[in-house]
Scaffold this motif. Structure first.
Motif, PDB file in Angstrom:
ATOM      1  N   ARG A 216      -1.881 -26.390   5.437  1.00 14.44           N
ATOM      2  CA  ARG A 216      -0.668 -27.196   5.350  1.00 14.44           C
ATOM      3  C   ARG A 216      -0.088 -27.042   3.951  1.00 14.44           C
ATOM      4  O   ARG A 216      -0.824 -26.927   2.970  1.00 14.44           O
ATOM      5  N   LEU A 217       1.231 -27.044   3.857  1.00 13.93           N
ATOM      6  CA  LEU A 217       1.876 -27.068   2.554  1.00 13.93           C
ATOM      7  C   LEU A 217       1.763 -28.466   1.960  1.00 13.93           C
ATOM      8  O   LEU A 217       1.665 -29.460   2.693  1.00 13.93           O
ATOM      9  N   SER A 218       1.780 -28.548   0.635  1.00 23.52           N
ATOM     10  CA  SER A 218       1.687 -29.861  -0.015  1.00 23.52           C
ATOM     11  C   SER A 218       2.845 -30.757   0.386  1.00 23.52           C
ATOM     12  O   SER A 218       2.721 -31.983   0.412  1.00 23.52           O
ATOM     13  N   SER A 219       3.976 -30.147   0.704  1.00 26.06           N
ATOM     14  CA  SER A 219       5.167 -30.921   1.058  1.00 26.06           C
ATOM     15  C   SER A 219       5.192 -31.330   2.529  1.00 26.06           C
ATOM     16  O   SER A 219       6.045 -32.124   2.936  1.00 26.06           O
ATOM     17  N   ASP A 220       4.272 -30.798   3.344  1.00 30.67           N
ATOM     18  CA  ASP A 220       4.242 -31.155   4.763  1.00 30.67           C
ATOM     19  C   ASP A 220       3.791 -32.601   4.950  1.00 30.67           C
ATOM     20  O   ASP A 220       2.926 -33.094   4.221  1.00 30.67           O
ATOM     21  N   GLN A 221       4.353 -33.253   5.940  1.00 35.47           N
ATOM     22  CA  GLN A 221       3.976 -34.638   6.221  1.00 35.47           C
ATOM     23  C   GLN A 221       2.557 -34.703   6.765  1.00 35.47           C
ATOM     24  O   GLN A 221       2.119 -33.841   7.520  1.00 35.47           O
ATOM     25  N   ARG A 222       1.819 -35.749   6.362  1.00 33.61           N
ATOM     26  CA  ARG A 222       0.445 -35.941   6.804  1.00 33.61           C
ATOM     27  C   ARG A 222       0.357 -37.137   7.747  1.00 33.61           C
ATOM     28  O   ARG A 222       1.149 -38.077   7.666  1.00 33.61           O
ATOM     29  N   SER A 223      -0.646 -37.107   8.614  1.00 26.67           N
ATOM     30  CA  SER A 223      -0.850 -38.212   9.553  1.00 26.67           C
ATOM     31  C   SER A 223      -1.506 -39.412   8.883  1.00 26.67           C
ATOM     32  O   SER A 223      -1.391 -40.539   9.360  1.00 26.67           O
ATOM     33  N   GLY A 224      -2.224 -39.175   7.788  1.00 28.37           N
ATOM     34  CA  GLY A 224      -2.958 -40.246   7.118  1.00 28.37           C
ATOM     35  C   GLY A 224      -4.363 -40.444   7.651  1.00 28.37           C
ATOM     36  O   GLY A 224      -5.157 -41.189   7.069  1.00 28.37           O
ATOM     37  N   LEU A 225      -4.705 -39.782   8.754  1.00 24.14           N
ATOM     38  CA  LEU A 225      -6.048 -39.911   9.316  1.00 24.14           C
ATOM     39  C   LEU A 225      -7.055 -39.161   8.450  1.00 24.14           C
ATOM     40  O   LEU A 225      -6.754 -38.091   7.916  1.00 24.14           O
ATOM     41  N   ALA A 226      -8.248 -39.738   8.335  1.00 23.84           N
ATOM     42  CA  ALA A 226      -9.238 -39.167   7.424  1.00 23.84           C
ATOM     43  C   ALA A 226     -10.598 -39.039   8.082  1.00 23.84           C
ATOM     44  O   ALA A 226     -10.937 -39.773   9.013  1.00 23.84           O
ATOM     45  N   SER A 227     -11.361 -38.101   7.571  1.00 21.65           N
ATOM     46  CA  SER A 227     -12.786 -38.010   7.873  1.00 21.65           C
ATOM     47  C   SER A 227     -13.534 -38.494   6.638  1.00 21.65           C
ATOM     48  O   SER A 227     -13.311 -37.985   5.538  1.00 21.65           O
ATOM     49  N   LEU A 228     -14.392 -39.483   6.831  1.00 22.41           N
ATOM     50  CA  LEU A 228     -15.140 -40.080   5.724  1.00 22.41           C
ATOM     51  C   LEU A 228     -16.621 -39.781   5.894  1.00 22.41           C
ATOM     52  O   LEU A 228     -17.205 -40.067   6.937  1.00 22.41           O
TER      53      LEU A 228
END
Length: 294
Positions: free
Chosen positions: A29-41
């Protein structure tokens, strides 16, 4: 401000912003692409042997736990990226640089770039000393705002890869739950959240509990699911744990003291089960493989 502007300009001068960390992502993904915010912890703990050695090394080398944790993280990134030497990440800074705000309640945190150029011939001991000097030099200019740092270098704040990779070390107390105020007992309340939120793509956070008698040192990997599958995050966390054992465990095949002085290129991220699999392939004849030349 002029000195700080010059300092940050020299810190990031020549940095190739189009050559980010070569992390083992599953999806680009590009740094400017929108993210979902979902994470793996993923959380890993270090046993008492490693935790005690970590703290003893920090004390004897005149390093703060943050500086030593950062040195481990840079070593880990150097190995994880297969020898990438120009490493730039971001870290949170307390930003209490004036004595009058040292004890003032409030949030003063600021995000700052930490660019570190690794010499592959350094030992871990040399790398840690250089990390300490880097942190001390940044501390003198930590009041300079990030937006000014980026603007002076004509960086687009929406397209900065190093802002997507962060390191932090926090100190907490497991006894913090036993608080009282005017005779009333206070109890910590946890708000349930459906998912861990990934504020950046790749975040590693050490957590140190000086009041604990067991597993004083923890480490959390918080990575964006937009880039990383959970299995990859788990593997990265285990590799960092394995690296830390090489450096600080008295049960390591190489003594921790020797590990501090050998070149960092000699340190290994290969997990035990991976080594076993390699040995089985190399030294064991597989039954489905026909003998060649017969």
């Amino acid at each position: 401000m002029t000195l700080s502007r010059e300092f940050w300009h020299s810190e990031l001068e020549g940095y190739n912003i189009e050559h980010p960390l070569l992390l083992p992502v599953d999806r680009h993904r590009l740094s400017s692409d929108q993210r979902s915010g979902l994470a793996s912890l993923v959380e890993i703990s270090f046993d008492n042997d490693v935790s005690k050695s970590f703290l003893n090394y920090a004390s004897s080398s005149e390093l703060t736990p943050f500086q030593l944790g950062l040195a481990i993280f840079y070593t880990f990134l150097f190995k994880l990226t297969h020898g990438q030497t120009d490493l730039c990440i971001s870290c949170l800074n307390a930003n209490r640089y004036r004595s009058e705000i040292q004890n003032v309640l409030g949030v003063f945190f600021s995000t700052l770039p930490y660019r570190f150029q690794v010499d592959a011939y350094w030992s871990f001991d040399e790398l840690a000393r250089n990390v300490r000097e880097k942190c001390l030099s940044i501390l003198e200019h930590s009041h300079y705002p990030l937006q000014h740092i980026l603007a002076n270098l004509h960086f687009n704040p929406l397209d900065i890869p190093f802002l997507q990779s962060t390191f932090d070390l926090i100190t907490f107390s497991s006894e913090a739950n036993n608080l009282s105020f005017n005779g009333a007992s206070l109890k910590e309340m946890h708000m349930e959240q459906p998912n861990e939120v990934a504020k950046v793509d790749f975040s590693v956070r050490f957590a140190y509990d000086p009041t604990s008698t067991d597993n004083q040192l923890l480490c959390h990997f918080i990575c964006s699911r937009d880039l990383f599958d959970e299995t990859v995050v788990k593997t990265m966390a285990l590799r960092l744990q394995h690296l830390s054992r090489q450096l600080f465990s008295s049960n390591s095949s190489t003594s921790s003291t020797d590990s501090h002085f050998m070149p960092i290129t000699a340190l290994d991220l290969t997990l035990f089960e991976e080594t076993e699999e390699i040995n089985n392939v190399v030294f064991c004849r597989q039954p489905i493989v026909n003998n060649e030349g017969m």
